[in-house]
Design a protein around this motif. Sequence first.
Motif, short mmCIF file in Angstrom:
data_model
loop_
_atom_site.label_atom_id
_atom_site.label_comp_id
_atom_site.label_asym_id
_atom_site.label_seq_id
_atom_site.Cartn_x
_atom_site.Cartn_y
_atom_site.Cartn_z
N ILE A 59 0.84 -1.20 0.00
CA ILE A 59 0.00 0.00 0.00
C ILE A 59 0.88 1.25 0.00
O ILE A 59 0.60 2.21 -0.72
N LEU A 91 2.00 2.02 -3.42
CA LEU A 91 0.93 2.54 -4.27
C LEU A 91 0.57 3.99 -3.95
O LEU A 91 0.11 4.71 -4.82
N CYS A 92 0.79 4.39 -2.69
CA CYS A 92 0.28 5.68 -2.23
C CYS A 92 1.29 6.82 -2.15
O CYS A 92 0.89 7.98 -2.23
N GLY A 138 -5.98 -0.76 4.50
CA GLY A 138 -5.53 0.53 4.99
C GLY A 138 -4.87 0.38 6.35
O GLY A 138 -4.96 -0.66 6.99
N ALA A 144 -2.72 5.50 5.26
CA ALA A 144 -2.86 5.18 3.84
C ALA A 144 -4.01 4.20 3.65
O ALA A 144 -4.23 3.31 4.48
N HIS A 188 -5.61 1.72 0.51
CA HIS A 188 -5.40 1.17 -0.83
C HIS A 188 -6.28 1.94 -1.82
O HIS A 188 -7.46 2.18 -1.54
N PRO A 189 -5.74 2.34 -2.97
CA PRO A 189 -6.51 3.14 -3.93
C PRO A 189 -7.86 2.54 -4.32
O PRO A 189 -8.82 3.29 -4.57
N GLU A 190 -7.98 1.23 -4.34
CA GLU A 190 -9.26 0.61 -4.70
C GLU A 190 -10.33 0.77 -3.63
O GLU A 190 -11.51 0.50 -3.89
N ARG A 217 -10.62 3.72 -1.62
CA ARG A 217 -10.75 5.13 -1.23
C ARG A 217 -12.18 5.62 -1.49
O ARG A 217 -12.88 5.10 -2.34
N ASN A 254 -2.10 18.17 -0.71
CA ASN A 254 -3.02 17.06 -0.42
C ASN A 254 -4.28 17.57 0.28
O ASN A 254 -4.48 17.38 1.49
#
Length: 148
Positions: free
Chosen positions: A20, A23-24, A56, A73, A75-77, A79, A111
């Motif tokens: 993660i 990815l973040c 997360g 964080a 995981h983008p999937e 959010r 951000n």
Amino acid sequence: MNNLTVHPLKKEDIDSIIAIENLCFPTPWTKESMEGELNNKFAKYLVIKKDNVVIGYGGLWLIIDEGHITNIAVHPEFRGIGIGNIIVKELIKLCYIRNISSMTLEVRVSNIVAQNLYKKFGFKEAGIRKRYYSDNDEDALIMWKNEK
């Protein structure tokens, strides 16, 4: 949001956390750094799983009477469905249980999504750390939450 669990970070979660991180973040924590946090007496990390898969996490350092959020964080999937809210609530709860009334963090000035999440939980802008992020020299916004 069925089948969600929250638990303290365990060694077997670290590979998922690092995935993660990668990815973040442009400068993710290393596996060694995260493993070191397991032995850091000041560090507390929480992991959120859905159907037993890490989606997360969040961490903080508890130092005297302050909680310093180190990283959060998702995981983008996953959010946009409230996982970040759960993480922040749980970190605040950790501080509350330990009678820690002040929390702080740094967040990239760009951000806005994260800033809005923190503001929702009472964090306020308190200053700027110039060129804080080494990957692009971006400034960090310092935010504080005080319950006193």
